[in-house]
Design a protein around this motif. Structure first.
Motif, PDB file in Angstrom:
ATOM      1  N   LYS A  52       0.596  -1.337   0.598  1.00 17.61           N
ATOM      2  CA  LYS A  52      -0.209   0.018  -0.172  1.00 17.61           C
ATOM      3  C   LYS A  52       0.744   1.467  -0.228  1.00 17.61           C
ATOM      4  CE  LYS A  52      -3.507   2.402   2.352  1.00 17.61           C
ATOM      5  NZ  LYS A  52      -4.523   2.213   3.470  1.00 17.61           N
ATOM      6  N   ASN A  53       1.832   1.656   0.920  1.00 16.53           N
ATOM      7  CA  ASN A  53       2.866   2.841   0.811  1.00 16.53           C
ATOM      8  C   ASN A  53       3.688   2.628  -0.529  1.00 16.53           C
ATOM      9  OD1 ASN A  53       2.100   2.966   3.139  1.00 16.53           O
ATOM     10  ND2 ASN A  53       3.263   2.394   4.631  1.00 16.53           N
ATOM     11  N   ILE A  54       4.174   1.574  -1.109  1.00 17.03           N
ATOM     12  CA  ILE A  54       5.131   1.656  -1.922  1.00 17.03           C
ATOM     13  C   ILE A  54       4.126   2.222  -3.403  1.00 17.03           C
ATOM     14  CG2 ILE A  54       5.864   0.476  -4.129  1.00 17.03           C
ATOM     15  CD1 ILE A  54       7.566  -1.353  -1.616  1.00 17.03           C
ATOM     16  N   ASP A  55       2.543   1.714  -2.898  1.00  6.21           N
ATOM     17  CA  ASP A  55       1.912   2.096  -4.099  1.00  6.21           C
ATOM     18  C   ASP A  55       1.680   3.615  -4.110  1.00  6.21           C
ATOM     19  OD1 ASP A  55       0.646   1.851  -6.708  1.00  6.21           O
ATOM     20  OD2 ASP A  55      -1.729   2.393  -5.370  1.00  6.21           O
ATOM     21  N   MET A  56       1.717   4.315  -2.839  1.00  9.33           N
ATOM     22  CA  MET A  56       0.567   5.297  -2.472  1.00  9.33           C
ATOM     23  C   MET A  56       2.524   6.223  -2.748  1.00  9.33           C
ATOM     24  SD  MET A  56       1.304   7.604   1.077  1.00  9.33           S
ATOM     25  CE  MET A  56       2.742   7.479   1.398  1.00  9.33           C
ATOM     26  N   ILE A  57       3.519   5.989  -2.580  1.00  6.25           N
ATOM     27  CA  ILE A  57       4.556   6.921  -2.505  1.00  6.25           C
ATOM     28  C   ILE A  57       5.722   7.203  -4.120  1.00  6.25           C
ATOM     29  CG2 ILE A  57       7.465   6.385  -2.575  1.00  6.25           C
ATOM     30  CD1 ILE A  57       6.894   5.555   0.325  1.00  6.25           C
ATOM     31  N   SER A  58       5.027   5.864  -5.063  1.00  5.64           N
ATOM     32  CA  SER A  58       5.137   5.688  -6.376  1.00  5.64           C
ATOM     33  C   SER A  58       4.259   7.218  -6.942  1.00  5.64           C
ATOM     34  CB  SER A  58       5.687   5.037  -6.624  1.00  5.64           C
ATOM     35  OG  SER A  58       3.544   4.199  -6.694  1.00  5.64           O
ATOM     36  N   THR A 134       8.470   6.685 -14.666  1.00  2.00           N
ATOM     37  CA  THR A 134       7.143   5.736 -14.682  1.00  2.00           C
ATOM     38  C   THR A 134       6.761   5.655 -12.719  1.00  2.00           C
ATOM     39  OG1 THR A 134       8.042   4.082 -15.550  1.00  2.00           O
ATOM     40  CG2 THR A 134       8.022   5.150 -17.196  1.00  2.00           C
ATOM     41  N   ARG A 135       5.905   5.114 -13.235  1.00  2.00           N
ATOM     42  CA  ARG A 135       5.310   4.785 -11.917  1.00  2.00           C
ATOM     43  C   ARG A 135       5.822   3.347 -11.865  1.00  2.00           C
ATOM     44  NH1 ARG A 135      -0.734   5.091 -10.304  1.00  2.00           N
ATOM     45  NH2 ARG A 135      -0.558   4.153  -8.178  1.00  2.00           N
ATOM     46  N   GLU A 136       5.885   2.960 -13.110  1.00  2.00           N
ATOM     47  CA  GLU A 136       5.837   1.536 -12.795  1.00  2.00           C
ATOM     48  C   GLU A 136       7.638   1.449 -12.275  1.00  2.00           C
ATOM     49  OE1 GLU A 136       4.286  -1.021 -12.200  1.00  2.00           O
ATOM     50  OE2 GLU A 136       2.698  -0.002 -12.644  1.00  2.00           O
ATOM     51  N   GLN A 137       8.216   1.788 -12.525  1.00  2.00           N
ATOM     52  CA  GLN A 137       9.886   1.904 -12.244  1.00  2.00           C
ATOM     53  C   GLN A 137      10.318   2.442 -10.828  1.00  2.00           C
ATOM     54  OE1 GLN A 137      10.857   4.983 -15.788  1.00  2.00           O
ATOM     55  NE2 GLN A 137      12.147   3.921 -16.835  1.00  2.00           N
ATOM     56  N   ILE A 138       9.189   3.443 -10.500  1.00  2.00           N
ATOM     57  CA  ILE A 138       9.561   4.450  -9.251  1.00  2.00           C
ATOM     58  C   ILE A 138       9.034   2.791  -8.044  1.00  2.00           C
ATOM     59  CG2 ILE A 138       8.611   5.246  -7.324  1.00  2.00           C
ATOM     60  CD1 ILE A 138       8.139   7.227  -9.913  1.00  2.00           C
ATOM     61  N   LYS A 139       7.939   1.780  -8.380  1.00  2.00           N
ATOM     62  CA  LYS A 139       7.483   0.844  -7.738  1.00  2.00           C
ATOM     63  C   LYS A 139       8.560  -0.352  -7.708  1.00  2.00           C
ATOM     64  CE  LYS A 139       2.673   0.428  -7.803  1.00  2.00           C
ATOM     65  NZ  LYS A 139       1.337   0.021  -8.812  1.00  2.00           N
ATOM     66  N   LEU A 142      11.694   0.636  -5.828  1.00  2.00           N
ATOM     67  CA  LEU A 142      10.754   0.309  -4.256  1.00  2.00           C
ATOM     68  C   LEU A 142      10.678  -1.042  -3.802  1.00  2.00           C
ATOM     69  CD1 LEU A 142       8.142   3.400  -3.428  1.00  2.00           C
ATOM     70  CD2 LEU A 142      10.172   3.112  -2.929  1.00  2.00           C
ATOM     71  N   MET A 143      10.732  -1.754  -4.616  1.00  2.00           N
ATOM     72  CA  MET A 143      10.518  -3.463  -4.261  1.00  2.00           C
ATOM     73  C   MET A 143      12.004  -3.611  -4.535  1.00  2.00           C
ATOM     74  SD  MET A 143       7.121  -3.789  -3.571  1.00  2.00           S
ATOM     75  CE  MET A 143       7.006  -5.694  -3.480  1.00  2.00           C
ATOM     76  N   LEU A 144      12.912  -3.433  -4.989  1.00  6.15           N
ATOM     77  CA  LEU A 144      14.103  -3.786  -4.516  1.00  6.15           C
ATOM     78  C   LEU A 144      14.590  -2.961  -3.578  1.00  6.15           C
ATOM     79  CD1 LEU A 144      15.208  -3.091  -8.179  1.00  6.15           C
ATOM     80  CD2 LEU A 144      15.286  -5.295  -7.283  1.00  6.15           C
ATOM     81  N   ILE A 176      11.970   7.849  14.871  1.00  5.45           N
ATOM     82  CA  ILE A 176      12.000   8.294  13.741  1.00  5.45           C
ATOM     83  C   ILE A 176      11.079   9.668  13.015  1.00  5.45           C
ATOM     84  CG2 ILE A 176      13.143   7.556  12.103  1.00  5.45           C
ATOM     85  CD1 ILE A 176      13.270   4.895  13.656  1.00  5.45           C
ATOM     86  N   LEU A 177      12.264  10.847  12.526  1.00  2.00           N
ATOM     87  CA  LEU A 177      10.560  11.162  11.384  1.00  2.00           C
ATOM     88  C   LEU A 177      11.583  10.583  10.311  1.00  2.00           C
ATOM     89  CD1 LEU A 177      10.973  14.546  13.155  1.00  2.00           C
ATOM     90  CD2 LEU A 177       9.650  12.708  13.466  1.00  2.00           C
ATOM     91  N   PHE A 178      10.053  10.689   9.733  1.00  5.10           N
ATOM     92  CA  PHE A 178      10.784   9.553   8.084  1.00  5.10           C
ATOM     93  C   PHE A 178      10.340  11.189   6.767  1.00  5.10           C
ATOM     94  CE2 PHE A 178       9.763   6.090  10.266  1.00  5.10           C
ATOM     95  CZ  PHE A 178      10.626   5.480  10.546  1.00  5.10           C
ATOM     96  N   ASN A 179      10.706  10.841   5.833  1.00 10.44           N
ATOM     97  CA  ASN A 179      10.759  11.770   4.633  1.00 10.44           C
ATOM     98  C   ASN A 179       9.524  11.660   4.331  1.00 10.44           C
ATOM     99  OD1 ASN A 179      13.221  13.222   5.334  1.00 10.44           O
ATOM    100  ND2 ASN A 179      14.124  11.122   3.865  1.00 10.44           N
ATOM    101  N   VAL A 180       8.946  10.338   4.219  1.00  8.71           N
ATOM    102  CA  VAL A 180       7.449  10.909   3.686  1.00  8.71           C
ATOM    103  C   VAL A 180       6.342  10.459   4.287  1.00  8.71           C
ATOM    104  CG1 VAL A 180       8.332   8.584   1.683  1.00  8.71           C
ATOM    105  CG2 VAL A 180       8.185   7.483   4.136  1.00  8.71           C
TER     106      VAL A 180
END
Length: 180
Positions: A52-58, A134-139, A142-144, A176-180
């Motif tokens: 879910k977060n990977i989708d939102m971040i991408s 592309t969104r897929e490249q970003i996803k 993040l998966m890697l 911890i303060l995250f960038n996201v």
């Protein structure tokens, strides 16, 4: 806190974090082993990487990239000039075909072609300044990151540099303060 290290009499090197005020006797915070803090931070970063977060971040990163590319007024002006030059060149070629003043038209055509090449180079240079992912490249990226080896120092540094903004270490907890 700052990262420090020390060597024991047996020759072992120990890495830890220490408060800047400790040496000046302004702080009583004890030193904390480097791996203890970093292991927790790396684990929390990895926990962020849910599907879910990977989708939102991408989606957000893609949106930001598109906005930055769309706001580049210089690039827009260069592309507009490129179209103008291409139109001028086509008209000059038609004039040559019509048999008008060939020497004058040839000189103008040569100048416009050089100008067009220059504008194309400027467009290329300007486009290279922006990331077109592309969104897929970003996803996929993040998966890697999610699947990386948490014991690899390069992976740990990458993960922390991408996601962590600040870390506050207290005697009884870690924030911890995250960038996201």
């Amino acid at each position: 806190m700052v990262g420090l290290f020390g060597t024991s009499k047996s020759g072992n090197t120990y890495y830890y974090y220490s408060c800047n005020g400790t040496r000046k006797k302004e702080c009583r915070k004890k030193n904390v082993p480097k791996n203890k803090i970093e292991d927790i931070v790396v684990e929390r970063c990895r926990e962020l990487l849910t599907t879910k977060n990977i989708d939102m971040i991408s989606k957000e990163v893609y949106s930001i990239c598109q906005k930055e590319n769309n706001q580049n007024t210089l690039l827009k002006c260069l592309k507009k000039r490129k179209k103008e030059l291409e139109s001028i060149i086509q008209n000059l070629i038609k004039a040559i075909e019509g048999g008008q003043n060939l020497d004058l038209i040839n000189d103008s055509l040569t100048k416009r072609r050089f100008e067009l090449e220059d504008v194309k180079k400027q467009i290329h240079n300007e486009e290279m300044k922006f990331v077109n992912l592309t969104r897929e490249q970003i996803k996929s990226f993040l998966m890697l990151i999610k699947k990386g080896n948490k014991d690899n120092i390069k992976y740990r540094k990458t993960l922390i540099s991408i996601f962590v903004n600040k870390i506050y270490l207290y005697d009884d907890r870690l924030t911890i303060l995250f960038n996201v």
